[in-house]
Design a protein around this motif. Structure first.
Motif, PDB file in Angstrom:
ATOM      1  N   TYR A 108     -42.860  79.248  94.090  1.00  0.00           N
ATOM      2  CA  TYR A 108     -42.144  79.984  93.064  1.00  0.00           C
ATOM      3  C   TYR A 108     -41.125  81.704  93.285  1.00  0.00           C
ATOM      4  O   TYR A 108     -41.067  81.910  92.356  1.00  0.00           O
ATOM      5  CB  TYR A 108     -43.106  80.248  91.722  1.00  0.00           C
ATOM      6  CG  TYR A 108     -43.798  78.542  91.037  1.00  0.00           C
ATOM      7  CD1 TYR A 108     -43.032  77.804  90.581  1.00  0.00           C
ATOM      8  CD2 TYR A 108     -45.122  78.300  92.098  1.00  0.00           C
ATOM      9  CE1 TYR A 108     -43.520  76.828  89.996  1.00  0.00           C
ATOM     10  CE2 TYR A 108     -45.187  76.984  92.303  1.00  0.00           C
ATOM     11  CZ  TYR A 108     -45.080  76.135  90.749  1.00  0.00           C
ATOM     12  OH  TYR A 108     -45.776  74.782  90.311  1.00  0.00           O
ATOM     13  N   GLU A 109     -41.065  81.913  94.163  1.00  0.00           N
ATOM     14  CA  GLU A 109     -40.945  82.869  94.439  1.00  0.00           C
ATOM     15  C   GLU A 109     -39.031  83.322  94.199  1.00  0.00           C
ATOM     16  O   GLU A 109     -38.112  82.207  93.638  1.00  0.00           O
ATOM     17  CB  GLU A 109     -39.948  82.872  96.542  1.00  0.00           C
ATOM     18  CG  GLU A 109     -40.074  84.241  96.673  1.00  0.00           C
ATOM     19  CD  GLU A 109     -41.816  84.936  96.852  1.00  0.00           C
ATOM     20  OE1 GLU A 109     -41.305  86.343  96.691  1.00  0.00           O
ATOM     21  OE2 GLU A 109     -42.342  84.305  97.095  1.00  0.00           O
ATOM     22  N   THR A 111     -39.373  83.811  90.534  1.00  0.00           N
ATOM     23  CA  THR A 111     -38.893  83.937  89.112  1.00  0.00           C
ATOM     24  C   THR A 111     -39.662  84.307  88.327  1.00  0.00           C
ATOM     25  O   THR A 111     -40.689  84.976  89.053  1.00  0.00           O
ATOM     26  CB  THR A 111     -39.691  81.956  89.180  1.00  0.00           C
ATOM     27  OG1 THR A 111     -41.720  82.762  89.328  1.00  0.00           O
ATOM     28  CG2 THR A 111     -39.931  81.020  89.942  1.00  0.00           C
ATOM     29  N   GLN A 113     -42.035  84.162  86.507  1.00  0.00           N
ATOM     30  CA  GLN A 113     -43.714  84.756  86.445  1.00  0.00           C
ATOM     31  C   GLN A 113     -44.280  84.901  87.517  1.00  0.00           C
ATOM     32  O   GLN A 113     -45.520  85.448  87.504  1.00  0.00           O
ATOM     33  CB  GLN A 113     -43.800  82.931  85.916  1.00  0.00           C
ATOM     34  CG  GLN A 113     -43.150  82.541  84.846  1.00  0.00           C
ATOM     35  CD  GLN A 113     -41.547  81.704  84.870  1.00  0.00           C
ATOM     36  OE1 GLN A 113     -41.187  81.963  85.616  1.00  0.00           O
ATOM     37  NE2 GLN A 113     -41.841  81.775  83.547  1.00  0.00           N
ATOM     38  N   ARG A 114     -43.239  84.800  88.099  1.00  0.00           N
ATOM     39  CA  ARG A 114     -44.591  85.202  90.078  1.00  0.00           C
ATOM     40  C   ARG A 114     -44.226  86.325  89.828  1.00  0.00           C
ATOM     41  O   ARG A 114     -44.871  87.718  90.426  1.00  0.00           O
ATOM     42  CB  ARG A 114     -43.539  84.353  91.172  1.00  0.00           C
ATOM     43  CG  ARG A 114     -44.164  84.675  92.568  1.00  0.00           C
ATOM     44  CD  ARG A 114     -45.408  84.249  92.326  1.00  0.00           C
ATOM     45  NE  ARG A 114     -46.067  84.881  93.780  1.00  0.00           N
ATOM     46  CZ  ARG A 114     -46.520  85.931  94.330  1.00  0.00           C
ATOM     47  NH1 ARG A 114     -47.533  86.378  92.994  1.00  0.00           N
ATOM     48  NH2 ARG A 114     -47.307  86.543  94.701  1.00  0.00           N
ATOM     49  N   GLU A 115     -42.894  87.044  89.438  1.00  0.00           N
ATOM     50  CA  GLU A 115     -42.851  88.063  89.871  1.00  0.00           C
ATOM     51  C   GLU A 115     -43.036  89.396  89.039  1.00  0.00           C
ATOM     52  O   GLU A 115     -43.974  90.288  89.046  1.00  0.00           O
ATOM     53  CB  GLU A 115     -41.424  89.207  89.575  1.00  0.00           C
ATOM     54  CG  GLU A 115     -40.480  88.177  90.545  1.00  0.00           C
ATOM     55  CD  GLU A 115     -40.698  89.337  92.111  1.00  0.00           C
ATOM     56  OE1 GLU A 115     -40.863  90.357  92.089  1.00  0.00           O
ATOM     57  OE2 GLU A 115     -40.703  87.881  93.137  1.00  0.00           O
ATOM     58  N   ARG A 174     -46.587  72.534  95.013  1.00  0.00           N
ATOM     59  CA  ARG A 174     -46.212  72.635  93.849  1.00  0.00           C
ATOM     60  C   ARG A 174     -47.011  72.533  93.150  1.00  0.00           C
ATOM     61  O   ARG A 174     -48.074  71.853  93.170  1.00  0.00           O
ATOM     62  CB  ARG A 174     -44.139  72.836  93.530  1.00  0.00           C
ATOM     63  CG  ARG A 174     -44.702  71.746  93.391  1.00  0.00           C
ATOM     64  CD  ARG A 174     -43.443  71.142  92.623  1.00  0.00           C
ATOM     65  NE  ARG A 174     -43.918  71.628  91.289  1.00  0.00           N
ATOM     66  CZ  ARG A 174     -42.687  71.782  90.127  1.00  0.00           C
ATOM     67  NH1 ARG A 174     -41.386  71.263  90.240  1.00  0.00           N
ATOM     68  NH2 ARG A 174     -43.118  72.143  88.981  1.00  0.00           N
ATOM     69  N   GLU A 183     -42.477  81.198  79.860  1.00  0.00           N
ATOM     70  CA  GLU A 183     -41.641  82.304  79.765  1.00  0.00           C
ATOM     71  C   GLU A 183     -42.847  83.483  80.293  1.00  0.00           C
ATOM     72  O   GLU A 183     -42.695  83.806  81.256  1.00  0.00           O
ATOM     73  CB  GLU A 183     -40.559  82.354  79.434  1.00  0.00           C
ATOM     74  CG  GLU A 183     -39.615  83.662  79.021  1.00  0.00           C
ATOM     75  CD  GLU A 183     -40.770  85.136  78.985  1.00  0.00           C
ATOM     76  OE1 GLU A 183     -40.180  85.842  79.790  1.00  0.00           O
ATOM     77  OE2 GLU A 183     -41.129  85.406  78.115  1.00  0.00           O
TER      78      GLU A 183
END
Length: 294
Positions: A108-109, A111, A113-115, A174, A183
């Motif tokens: 998920y790098e 994205t 949500q990851r950030e 994943r 979101e």
């Protein structure tokens, strides 16, 4: 004098009503079940917890796309749809959802949500986080002084497939695609990032769901033992979990007996549990072949 067109005014009114309905939808009413031993007898205590959704997080533990044990993978697939429906209901009321597919967050790098998890401001924890490692992340091991030993023997890995044994490994890449990552959600398998996210939002109440209760749902750095040590109020959604347990190992019975024993263990030594009904208003989830009692 400027006047708002009737059609726009109606639309704004509807949006306001919808926003108000979400904000005023009330707390989660959780039917919490705990256990204790008094004079050698187990006592079950049931209480009502009213949790403000905006101050509640739900952490989804290790609902991967694949598993080395085919029966475990099948049960994840069976539970994923109902879990996704539960998360939608919780999210609609204002709960914060954290997806924690351990060791696969690299998928998920970049994205949002990851950030969101990576960029949450650092906040020191009140006690040190666990630093021991197991299965690719920090691990908080069984607390012998608090909980003794687990009630099921998972020393063989816990796969209950019959016939040829499944080969252990790390086939997951994943979280299962059957669970939507919306979101406003976040993605992390890191204990400090989890703490930062909760602190940023003033969240002190956490619901755990996912797999597997005798392993990751207790031991991961975002899971029950660690969050309890950090002082969060933690509860288990008992129908949205599974165990790694081979009934050929002690204490016997069947796979669903293993789930029951582990839920009872958590209720006695760690935190209360409740059914997903309290979030969805629907009957609790049951695996195919599971008994009807809750």
């Amino acid at each position: 004098m400027n006047r708002t067109p009737p059609s726009l005014a109606a639309a704004l009114l509807l949006a306001t009503l919808a926003s108000t309905a979400t904000a005023d939808d009330g707390p989660f009413t959780l039917h919490l079940r705990s256990r204790s031993v008094v004079d050698g007898q187990t006592e079950i205590t049931e209480s009502i917890g009213r949790w403000e959704p905006g101050k509640t997080a739900i952490i989804v533990c290790d609902m991967w796309d694949k598993h080395w044990c085919k029966s475990a993978e099948r049960r994840v697939g069976e539970m994923a749809g109902p879990m996704n429906a539960m998360l939608k209901a919780a999210r609609a009321k204002g709960a914060f959802v954290i997806h924690a597919p351990s060791t696969t967050t690299g998928f998920y790098e970049g994205t949002p949500q990851r950030e969101r998890a990576r960029r949450a401001p650092f906040v020191p924890t009140p006690v040190p986080l666990a630093t021991s490692q197991r299965w690719g992340t920090a691990w908080r091991w069984t607390d012998a002084a608090r909980e003794g030993v687990l009630p099921i023997d998972d020393s063989d890995g816990g796969c209950d497939c019959q016939g040829e044994k499944c080969q252990t490994g790390d086939p997951w890449t994943r979280q299962t695609a059957a669970i939507e990552i919306a979101e406003p959600d976040a993605i992390t398998d890191d204990g400090q990032e989890t703490w930062n996210l909760l602190a940023e939002r003033g969240i002190d109440r956490v619901i755990l769901c996912g797999v597997h209760l005798n392993m990751c749902v207790l031991g991961r750095p975002f899971a029950i033992r660690q969050l309890t040590a950090l002082g969060k109020r933690v509860v288990l959604m008992r129908d949205m979990t599974d165990v790694m347990y081979n009934p050929d190992r002690p204490p016997g019975g069947d796979h669903f007996d293993g789930i029951t024993l582990m839920v009872e263990h958590v209720e006695r030594y760690w935190c209360p549990s409740f059914p997903s009904t309290d979030v969805t208003g629907r009957p609790p989830f049951r695996f195919a072949g599971a008994p009807e009692d809750d």
